[in-house]
Design a protein around this motif. Structure first.
Motif, PDB file in Angstrom:
ATOM      1  N   TYR A  38     -36.953 -59.432   6.267  1.00 58.76           N
ATOM      2  CA  TYR A  38     -36.695 -58.035   6.612  1.00 58.76           C
ATOM      3  C   TYR A  38     -37.747 -57.566   7.602  1.00 58.76           C
ATOM      4  O   TYR A  38     -38.943 -57.868   7.451  1.00 58.76           O
ATOM      5  CB  TYR A  38     -36.738 -57.157   5.357  1.00 58.76           C
ATOM      6  CG  TYR A  38     -36.482 -55.691   5.624  1.00 58.76           C
ATOM      7  CD1 TYR A  38     -35.178 -55.226   5.803  1.00 58.76           C
ATOM      8  CD2 TYR A  38     -37.526 -54.785   5.696  1.00 58.76           C
ATOM      9  CE1 TYR A  38     -34.931 -53.880   6.057  1.00 58.76           C
ATOM     10  CE2 TYR A  38     -37.289 -53.444   5.946  1.00 58.76           C
ATOM     11  CZ  TYR A  38     -35.990 -52.992   6.118  1.00 58.76           C
ATOM     12  OH  TYR A  38     -35.756 -51.669   6.374  1.00 58.76           O
ATOM     13  N   THR A  39     -37.322 -56.862   8.607  1.00 57.76           N
ATOM     14  CA  THR A  39     -38.250 -56.298   9.583  1.00 57.76           C
ATOM     15  C   THR A  39     -37.930 -54.829   9.801  1.00 57.76           C
ATOM     16  O   THR A  39     -36.762 -54.424   9.760  1.00 57.76           O
ATOM     17  CB  THR A  39     -38.182 -57.070  10.922  1.00 57.76           C
ATOM     18  OG1 THR A  39     -39.125 -56.502  11.839  1.00 57.76           O
ATOM     19  CG2 THR A  39     -36.792 -56.991  11.532  1.00 57.76           C
ATOM     20  N   ARG A  54     -51.470 -60.300   3.033  1.00 58.81           N
ATOM     21  CA  ARG A  54     -50.064 -60.328   3.435  1.00 58.81           C
ATOM     22  C   ARG A  54     -49.161 -61.128   2.491  1.00 58.81           C
ATOM     23  O   ARG A  54     -47.957 -61.157   2.680  1.00 58.81           O
ATOM     24  CB  ARG A  54     -49.938 -60.904   4.849  1.00 58.81           C
ATOM     25  CG  ARG A  54     -50.708 -60.140   5.900  1.00 58.81           C
ATOM     26  CD  ARG A  54     -50.371 -60.638   7.290  1.00 58.81           C
ATOM     27  NE  ARG A  54     -51.138 -59.936   8.286  1.00 58.81           N
ATOM     28  CZ  ARG A  54     -52.243 -60.417   8.863  1.00 58.81           C
ATOM     29  NH1 ARG A  54     -52.661 -61.629   8.532  1.00 58.81           N
ATOM     30  NH2 ARG A  54     -52.898 -59.720   9.756  1.00 58.81           N
ATOM     31  N   THR A  55     -49.720 -61.811   1.506  1.00 60.59           N
ATOM     32  CA  THR A  55     -48.928 -62.697   0.652  1.00 60.59           C
ATOM     33  C   THR A  55     -49.004 -62.248  -0.799  1.00 60.59           C
ATOM     34  O   THR A  55     -50.096 -62.060  -1.347  1.00 60.59           O
ATOM     35  CB  THR A  55     -49.421 -64.151   0.761  1.00 60.59           C
ATOM     36  OG1 THR A  55     -49.454 -64.535   2.138  1.00 60.59           O
ATOM     37  CG2 THR A  55     -48.494 -65.087  -0.003  1.00 60.59           C
ATOM     38  N   TRP A  87     -45.531 -60.290   7.903  1.00 63.09           N
ATOM     39  CA  TRP A  87     -46.101 -60.707   9.178  1.00 63.09           C
ATOM     40  C   TRP A  87     -47.007 -59.616   9.737  1.00 63.09           C
ATOM     41  O   TRP A  87     -46.788 -58.421   9.501  1.00 63.09           O
ATOM     42  CB  TRP A  87     -44.989 -61.022  10.168  1.00 63.09           C
ATOM     43  CG  TRP A  87     -44.445 -62.406  10.009  1.00 63.09           C
ATOM     44  CD1 TRP A  87     -44.857 -63.537  10.644  1.00 63.09           C
ATOM     45  CD2 TRP A  87     -43.382 -62.820   9.135  1.00 63.09           C
ATOM     46  NE1 TRP A  87     -44.128 -64.626  10.218  1.00 63.09           N
ATOM     47  CE2 TRP A  87     -43.214 -64.214   9.292  1.00 63.09           C
ATOM     48  CE3 TRP A  87     -42.570 -62.133   8.222  1.00 63.09           C
ATOM     49  CZ2 TRP A  87     -42.260 -64.939   8.594  1.00 63.09           C
ATOM     50  CZ3 TRP A  87     -41.625 -62.847   7.516  1.00 63.09           C
ATOM     51  CH2 TRP A  87     -41.477 -64.239   7.703  1.00 63.09           C
ATOM     52  N   PRO A  88     -48.040 -60.000  10.506  1.00 58.08           N
ATOM     53  CA  PRO A  88     -48.973 -58.998  11.046  1.00 58.08           C
ATOM     54  C   PRO A  88     -48.285 -57.930  11.888  1.00 58.08           C
ATOM     55  O   PRO A  88     -48.712 -56.778  11.899  1.00 58.08           O
ATOM     56  CB  PRO A  88     -49.934 -59.845  11.895  1.00 58.08           C
ATOM     57  CG  PRO A  88     -49.829 -61.223  11.340  1.00 58.08           C
ATOM     58  CD  PRO A  88     -48.416 -61.374  10.849  1.00 58.08           C
ATOM     59  N   SER A 100     -45.301 -52.040   8.668  1.00 56.51           N
ATOM     60  CA  SER A 100     -44.481 -51.026   7.989  1.00 56.51           C
ATOM     61  C   SER A 100     -43.518 -51.633   6.987  1.00 56.51           C
ATOM     62  O   SER A 100     -42.905 -50.918   6.203  1.00 56.51           O
ATOM     63  CB  SER A 100     -43.696 -50.209   9.019  1.00 56.51           C
ATOM     64  OG  SER A 100     -42.818 -51.047   9.754  1.00 56.51           O
ATOM     65  N   CYS A 101     -43.360 -52.993   6.981  1.00 59.20           N
ATOM     66  CA  CYS A 101     -42.471 -53.644   6.016  1.00 59.20           C
ATOM     67  C   CYS A 101     -43.131 -53.746   4.652  1.00 59.20           C
ATOM     68  O   CYS A 101     -42.452 -53.975   3.654  1.00 59.20           O
ATOM     69  CB  CYS A 101     -42.089 -55.049   6.485  1.00 59.20           C
ATOM     70  SG  CYS A 101     -41.318 -55.105   8.113  1.00 59.20           S
ATOM     71  N   GLN A 102     -44.469 -53.650   4.583  1.00 61.91           N
ATOM     72  CA  GLN A 102     -45.165 -53.880   3.343  1.00 61.91           C
ATOM     73  C   GLN A 102     -44.885 -52.753   2.358  1.00 61.91           C
ATOM     74  O   GLN A 102     -44.920 -51.592   2.727  1.00 61.91           O
ATOM     75  CB  GLN A 102     -46.662 -54.003   3.602  1.00 61.91           C
ATOM     76  CG  GLN A 102     -47.421 -54.532   2.403  1.00 61.91           C
ATOM     77  CD  GLN A 102     -48.587 -55.399   2.829  1.00 61.91           C
ATOM     78  OE1 GLN A 102     -49.019 -55.336   3.965  1.00 61.91           O
ATOM     79  NE2 GLN A 102     -49.072 -56.205   1.929  1.00 61.91           N
ATOM     80  N   GLN A 103     -44.629 -53.107   1.111  1.00 61.83           N
ATOM     81  CA  GLN A 103     -44.328 -52.121   0.086  1.00 61.83           C
ATOM     82  C   GLN A 103     -45.529 -51.922  -0.823  1.00 61.83           C
ATOM     83  O   GLN A 103     -46.277 -52.830  -1.039  1.00 61.83           O
ATOM     84  CB  GLN A 103     -43.131 -52.571  -0.744  1.00 61.83           C
ATOM     85  CG  GLN A 103     -41.864 -52.678   0.071  1.00 61.83           C
ATOM     86  CD  GLN A 103     -40.686 -53.115  -0.780  1.00 61.83           C
ATOM     87  OE1 GLN A 103     -40.815 -53.487  -1.935  1.00 61.83           O
ATOM     88  NE2 GLN A 103     -39.500 -53.078  -0.203  1.00 61.83           N
TER      89      GLN A 103
END
Length: 262
Positions: free
Chosen positions: A19-20, A220-221, A254-255, A259-262
């Motif tokens: 998802y991006t 990020r993981t 991904w860096p 904004s994808c990070q929840q």
């Protein structure tokens, strides 16, 4: 796939998703976002249920005067394929109103409408349907930010071409999270609903409960593991089941997609 009448049961599933999301220009204080997703689900014991799901969404968050008040608008589209052909296409649009009620507490009311177009030649007839959802949720966070609670009540209506697929569903969900340390959180998810079908005399009551842990391996993981139980009580025998559930997932951001990070 209970829509075609086979015995419903819990099954193994392997999935992968990407998802991006990109932020768009918006008025000062507001946010606008455009997102795209690709999901692949494989059922080793029932390959007819395998799915490739393409998704797109647009959101706009409008700031309002007051304590954390917002109007949120969302439009989303989905297109599902099985190993051979199209399964369905779906369009949804919704709006949510959010407000702070006290420090670290939020109230949200949401409505959503949608339409699903089923590929009847590839699946079965009468499943094209309109949908209407009304939802109310409340969140709370402790002073030390370790505890987080989110409770949800909702009512959903489905209006299908064939009334054996039309129903009213009333349900509730509870999410509890506890931060064990800077990189690990434990959680408990509890959900249940009652579903009354308009034709055919079918009534279902479903309950699901899972306990799990999510752990950040890096910035990020994130890895998540959970286990629990799911039960569906139905007055139609081939729709009645219960059993244990287990899940394991790995998430990477991904860096260029902060904004994808929840």
């Amino acid at each position: 796939m209970d829509e075609v009448g086979r015995q419903v049961q819990l099954e193994n599933r392997i999935g992968a998703s990407i998802y991006t999301q990109r932020q768009l220009p918006a008025r000062e204080g507001d946010q606008a976002m455009l997102g795209f997703g690709l999901n692949r689900y494989n059922y080793p014991d029932q390959h007819a249920s395998d799915r490739l799901l393409l998704e797109g969404d647009w959101e706009y968050w409008q700031s309002l005067p007051g304590d954390r008040r917002q109007l949120r608008y969302r439009v989303e589209a989905a297109h599902a394929l099985d190993p051979g052909e199209r399964v369905f296409s779906r369009l949804r649009a919704g709006m949510a109103w959010r407000t702070g009620t006290a420090p670290r507490q939020l109230l949200q009311a949401r409505v959503r409408v949608g339409y699903r177009d089923q590929d009847e030649a590839n699946t079965f007839a009468g499943y094209d349907q309109y949908e209407l959802l009304g939802e109310l949720n409340y969140s709370w966070q402790s002073r030390d930010w370790r505890w987080y609670l989110l409770g949800t009540l909702y009512v959903e209506e489905r209006f299908a071409d064939n009334d054996i697929y039309s129903y009213t569903q009333r349900g509730a969900r509870l999410l509890t999270r506890y931060r064990l340390n800077e990189s690990t959180r434990a959680f408990w998810r509890l959900s249940g609903f009652g579903r009354d079908y308009r034709s055919g005399g079918r009534d279902d009551t479903r309950l699901r409960s899972t306990l799990g842990v999510e752990h950040w391996l890096s910035e990020r993981t994130r890895v998540e593991v959970y286990a629990g139980f799911e039960s569906n009580r139905s007055n139609q025998r081939n729709k009645d089941y219960d059993g244990n559930v287990f899940g394991l997932s790995l998430h990477y951001t991904w860096p260029w997609c902060k904004s994808c990070q929840q």
